[in-house]
Scaffold this active site. Structure first.
Site, mmCIF file in Angstrom:
data_model
loop_
_atom_site.group_PDB
_atom_site.id
_atom_site.type_symbol
_atom_site.label_atom_id
_atom_site.label_comp_id
_atom_site.label_asym_id
_atom_site.label_seq_id
_atom_site.Cartn_x
_atom_site.Cartn_y
_atom_site.Cartn_z
ATOM 1 N N ALA A 207 -16.698 12.836 -3.898
ATOM 2 C CA ALA A 207 -16.044 13.893 -3.103
ATOM 3 C C ALA A 207 -15.346 14.912 -4.006
ATOM 4 O O ALA A 207 -15.346 16.107 -3.710
ATOM 5 C CB ALA A 207 -15.029 13.263 -2.152
ATOM 6 N N HIS B 96 -5.688 6.898 12.766
ATOM 7 C CA HIS B 96 -5.388 5.469 12.581
ATOM 8 C C HIS B 96 -3.954 5.237 12.147
ATOM 9 O O HIS B 96 -3.632 4.166 11.642
ATOM 10 C CB HIS B 96 -6.347 4.855 11.556
ATOM 11 C CG HIS B 96 -7.757 4.740 12.086
ATOM 12 N ND1 HIS B 96 -8.845 4.552 11.259
ATOM 13 C CD2 HIS B 96 -8.258 4.813 13.346
ATOM 14 C CE1 HIS B 96 -9.935 4.499 12.001
ATOM 15 N NE2 HIS B 96 -9.616 4.658 13.265
ATOM 16 N N ASN C 181 -7.654 7.947 7.338
ATOM 17 C CA ASN C 181 -6.794 7.400 6.292
ATOM 18 C C ASN C 181 -5.336 7.379 6.732
ATOM 19 O O ASN C 181 -4.903 8.231 7.520
ATOM 20 C CB ASN C 181 -6.921 8.233 5.005
ATOM 21 C CG ASN C 181 -8.353 8.256 4.480
ATOM 22 O OD1 ASN C 181 -9.147 7.369 4.798
ATOM 23 N ND2 ASN C 181 -8.696 9.285 3.736
ATOM 24 N N THR D 214 -16.690 8.491 4.395
ATOM 25 C CA THR D 214 -16.521 7.379 5.330
ATOM 26 C C THR D 214 -17.840 6.648 5.493
ATOM 27 O O THR D 214 -18.910 7.225 5.476
ATOM 28 C CB THR D 214 -15.975 7.863 6.700
ATOM 29 O OG1 THR D 214 -15.867 6.739 7.576
ATOM 30 C CG2 THR D 214 -16.851 8.917 7.324
ATOM 31 N N ARG E 271 0.837 -1.207 0.000
ATOM 32 C CA ARG E 271 0.000 0.000 0.000
ATOM 33 C C ARG E 271 0.869 1.253 0.000
ATOM 34 O O ARG E 271 0.549 2.268 -0.631
ATOM 35 C CB ARG E 271 -0.935 0.003 1.215
ATOM 36 C CG ARG E 271 -2.083 -0.981 1.065
ATOM 37 C CD ARG E 271 -2.837 -1.169 2.336
ATOM 38 N NE ARG E 271 -3.598 0.022 2.725
ATOM 39 C CZ ARG E 271 -4.271 0.090 3.882
ATOM 40 N NH1 ARG E 271 -4.226 -0.933 4.738
ATOM 41 N NH2 ARG E 271 -4.967 1.167 4.188
HETATM 42 C C1 BV8 Z 1 -10.924 0.901 19.537
HETATM 43 C C2 BV8 Z 1 -6.068 1.273 9.930
HETATM 44 C C3 BV8 Z 1 -10.936 1.099 21.904
HETATM 45 C C4 BV8 Z 1 -5.604 0.022 9.333
HETATM 46 C C5 BV8 Z 1 -8.378 0.945 10.565
HETATM 47 C C6 BV8 Z 1 -18.698 -3.679 18.071
HETATM 48 C C7 BV8 Z 1 -19.438 -2.508 18.002
HETATM 49 C C8 BV8 Z 1 -18.817 -1.263 17.918
HETATM 50 C C9 BV8 Z 1 -17.427 -1.173 17.908
HETATM 51 C C10 BV8 Z 1 -16.699 -2.333 17.971
HETATM 52 C C11 BV8 Z 1 -17.321 -3.582 18.058
HETATM 53 N N1 BV8 Z 1 -16.359 -4.507 18.094
HETATM 54 C C12 BV8 Z 1 -15.140 -3.913 18.052
HETATM 55 C C13 BV8 Z 1 -15.338 -2.580 17.997
HETATM 56 C C14 BV8 Z 1 -14.313 -1.538 17.934
HETATM 57 C C15 BV8 Z 1 -13.690 -1.481 16.554
HETATM 58 C C16 BV8 Z 1 -14.745 -1.277 15.493
HETATM 59 O O1 BV8 Z 1 -15.269 -0.191 15.331
HETATM 60 N N2 BV8 Z 1 -15.061 -2.360 14.763
HETATM 61 C C17 BV8 Z 1 -16.061 -2.249 13.713
HETATM 62 C C18 BV8 Z 1 -15.651 -3.142 12.549
HETATM 63 C C19 BV8 Z 1 -17.404 -2.650 14.298
HETATM 64 N N3 BV8 Z 1 -12.805 -0.337 16.571
HETATM 65 C C20 BV8 Z 1 -11.539 -0.475 16.997
HETATM 66 O O2 BV8 Z 1 -11.037 -1.535 17.290
HETATM 67 C C21 BV8 Z 1 -10.765 0.817 17.145
HETATM 68 N N4 BV8 Z 1 -10.169 0.862 18.442
HETATM 69 O O3 BV8 Z 1 -12.139 0.860 19.533
HETATM 70 O O4 BV8 Z 1 -10.182 0.964 20.701
HETATM 71 C C22 BV8 Z 1 -10.901 2.532 22.303
HETATM 72 C C23 BV8 Z 1 -11.598 3.477 21.572
HETATM 73 C C24 BV8 Z 1 -11.568 4.814 21.972
HETATM 74 C C25 BV8 Z 1 -10.834 5.187 23.078
HETATM 75 C C26 BV8 Z 1 -10.128 4.218 23.794
HETATM 76 C C27 BV8 Z 1 -10.146 2.887 23.412
HETATM 77 C C28 BV8 Z 1 -9.641 0.910 16.135
HETATM 78 C C29 BV8 Z 1 -10.228 0.939 14.748
HETATM 79 C C30 BV8 Z 1 -9.119 1.258 13.751
HETATM 80 C C31 BV8 Z 1 -8.952 0.106 12.793
HETATM 81 N N5 BV8 Z 1 -8.018 0.500 11.748
HETATM 82 N N6 BV8 Z 1 -7.487 1.381 9.692
HETATM 83 C C32 BV8 Z 1 -5.519 0.132 7.844
HETATM 84 O O5 BV8 Z 1 -5.806 1.205 7.271
HETATM 85 O O6 BV8 Z 1 -5.152 -0.890 7.258
HETATM 86 S S1 BV8 Z 1 -10.009 1.048 10.181
HETATM 87 C C33 BV8 Z 1 -10.283 1.155 8.485
HETATM 88 O O7 BV8 Z 1 -11.720 1.217 8.286
HETATM 89 C C34 BV8 Z 1 -9.816 2.435 7.855
HETATM 90 O O8 BV8 Z 1 -8.752 3.045 8.478
HETATM 91 C C35 BV8 Z 1 -10.989 3.346 7.949
HETATM 92 O O9 BV8 Z 1 -10.728 4.291 8.912
HETATM 93 C C36 BV8 Z 1 -12.056 2.541 8.538
HETATM 94 C C37 BV8 Z 1 -13.408 2.922 8.017
HETATM 95 O O10 BV8 Z 1 -13.373 2.817 6.652
HETATM 96 P P1 BV8 Z 1 -13.755 4.107 5.755
HETATM 97 O O11 BV8 Z 1 -12.622 5.063 5.803
HETATM 98 O O12 BV8 Z 1 -15.081 4.611 6.148
HETATM 99 O O13 BV8 Z 1 -13.767 3.429 4.359
HETATM 100 P P2 BV8 Z 1 -14.917 2.483 3.826
HETATM 101 O O14 BV8 Z 1 -14.395 1.730 2.654
HETATM 102 O O15 BV8 Z 1 -15.531 1.726 4.975
HETATM 103 O O16 BV8 Z 1 -16.032 3.512 3.330
HETATM 104 C C38 BV8 Z 1 -15.713 4.360 2.247
HETATM 105 C C39 BV8 Z 1 -16.890 5.296 2.128
HETATM 106 O O17 BV8 Z 1 -16.576 6.240 1.110
HETATM 107 C C40 BV8 Z 1 -18.161 4.594 1.722
HETATM 108 O O18 BV8 Z 1 -19.226 5.093 2.491
HETATM 109 C C41 BV8 Z 1 -18.338 4.988 0.243
HETATM 110 O O19 BV8 Z 1 -19.703 5.163 -0.081
HETATM 111 C C42 BV8 Z 1 -17.629 6.308 0.207
HETATM 112 N N7 BV8 Z 1 -17.040 6.628 -1.089
HETATM 113 C C43 BV8 Z 1 -16.486 5.769 -1.996
HETATM 114 N N8 BV8 Z 1 -16.042 6.480 -3.058
HETATM 115 C C44 BV8 Z 1 -16.315 7.781 -2.814
HETATM 116 C C45 BV8 Z 1 -16.948 7.888 -1.560
HETATM 117 N N9 BV8 Z 1 -17.347 9.053 -1.033
HETATM 118 C C46 BV8 Z 1 -17.120 10.162 -1.758
HETATM 119 N N10 BV8 Z 1 -16.521 10.152 -2.971
HETATM 120 C C47 BV8 Z 1 -16.111 8.992 -3.526
HETATM 121 N N11 BV8 Z 1 -15.517 8.998 -4.729
#
Ligand code: BV8
Length: 220
Positions: free
Chosen positions: A211, A101, A84, A168, A51
């Site tokens: 976007a 992140h 990102n 997002t 990447r």
């Molecule tokens: C934490 C780095 C505790 C790696 C990433 C159950 C319920 C709720 C939460 C949880 C649960 N079980 C576990 C959790 C917590 C978990 C979580 O949320 N899990 C999810 C799956 C349910 N979270 C964590 O573990 C986080 N840590 O909670 O620690 C804590 C918290 C706070 C304080 C203290 C302790 C850590 C999460 C970080 C994970 N790492 N990335 C890497 O990059 O390889 S996450 C990864 O997905 C990305 O970094 C990104 O940030 C994230 C979300 O993705 P998006 O950026 O939104 O991208 P996506 O493809 O999903 O969507 C793209 C969007 O763009 C779409 O909507 C699309 O329509 C749109 N789009 C597409 N093209 C366009 C467009 N828009 C405009 N124009 C275009 N052209």
């Protein structure tokens, strides 16, 4: 401003959840968790080294440039919190950017916990510039790990008059919960996304489209 993978999509950086997204190519469990790294460090290194290499082939798009222009006008009143790990905001000219992140172009030493600029593919185990141990991992926040800059982000949400989310899916926490926090502290909220996100109902206003068109139009 909160940005996600969608803001970089038109630059050619695959998103995570769209049809041809990264998660399709690699199962989440395979790469973005500490367990995966402990089990298969080489696979995880290769995923991030690939990447990082791909990042050299893409350019910021009009959405990144529009946010950089916004910073020129608003200075310290503007903060970009990005999920990102690419450097496209910075390459477009934004300087007030928090990578909650982590960043592809940074490495984290598992020994001394020092972050350092990435210098060569981590799969080659370059030594940590500070402690000399060759235990550098991608400086990326994996699932289950605590995001960076949460204090500064919370402070910005408390004070925000306007919270704008760009590109997002609202699928990952704590980022997905920022809109509710901002709204509860009195901010106006706006979603700019290709399609309604999982959290779209929490926004006072939502505009849907690419976007690269939506963000410059909104900034102007
Ligand atoms: C934490 C780095 C505790 C790696 C990433 C159950 C319920 C709720 C939460 C949880 C649960 N079980 C576990 C959790 C917590 C978990 C979580 O949320 N899990 C999810 C799956 C349910 N979270 C964590 O573990 C986080 N840590 O909670 O620690 C804590 C918290 C706070 C304080 C203290 C302790 C850590 C999460 C970080 C994970 N790492 N990335 C890497 O990059 O390889 S996450 C990864 O997905 C990305 O970094 C990104 O940030 C994230 C979300 O993705 P998006 O950026 O939104 O991208 P996506 O493809 O999903 O969507 C793209 C969007 O763009 C779409 O909507 C699309 O329509 C749109 N789009 C597409 N093209 C366009 C467009 N828009 C405009 N124009 C275009 N052209």
């Amino acid at each position: 401003m909160l940005t996600g993978a969608g803001i970089s999509a038109e630059s050619g950086v695959p998103t995570f959840r769209d049809a041809d997204g990264l998660w399709e190519g690699h199962r989440v469990e395979d790469v973005a968790t500490p367990e995966a790294y402990d089990l298969k460090p080489t696979t995880v290194h290769r995923f991030y080294d690939a990447r990082r290499a791909a990042l050299l082939l893409v350019e910021p798009n009009q959405a990144h440039h529009a946010l950089a222009r916004l910073e020129e006008s608003f200075g310290e009143q503007l903060l970009v919190v990005t999920q990102n790990i690419d450097d496209l905001h910075e390459r477009a000219g934004s300087s007030r950017v928090l990578h909650m992140h982590g960043e592809l172009n940074s490495a984290l030493c598992r020994g001394c916990r020092q972050r350092s600029p990435w210098t060569s593919d981590l799969v080659d185990h370059p030594p940590c510039p500070r402690c000399g141990v060759s235990e550098l991992r991608p400086d990326v926040v994996w699932f289950g790990e605590i995001p960076y800059e949460m204090e500064r982000i919370h402070h910005a949400l408390l004070r925000a008059d306007l919270f704008v989310s760009i590109g997002t899916s609202g699928a990952v926490y704590p980022a997905a919960g920022f809109v509710q926090a901002a709204a509860s502290y009195g901010a106006r909220t706006l979603e700019l996304n290709l399609q309604p996100s999982e959290g779209t109902d929490f926004f006072a206003e939502a505009r849907h489209g690419p976007a690269g068109e939506l963000v410059p139009a909104w900034v102007e």
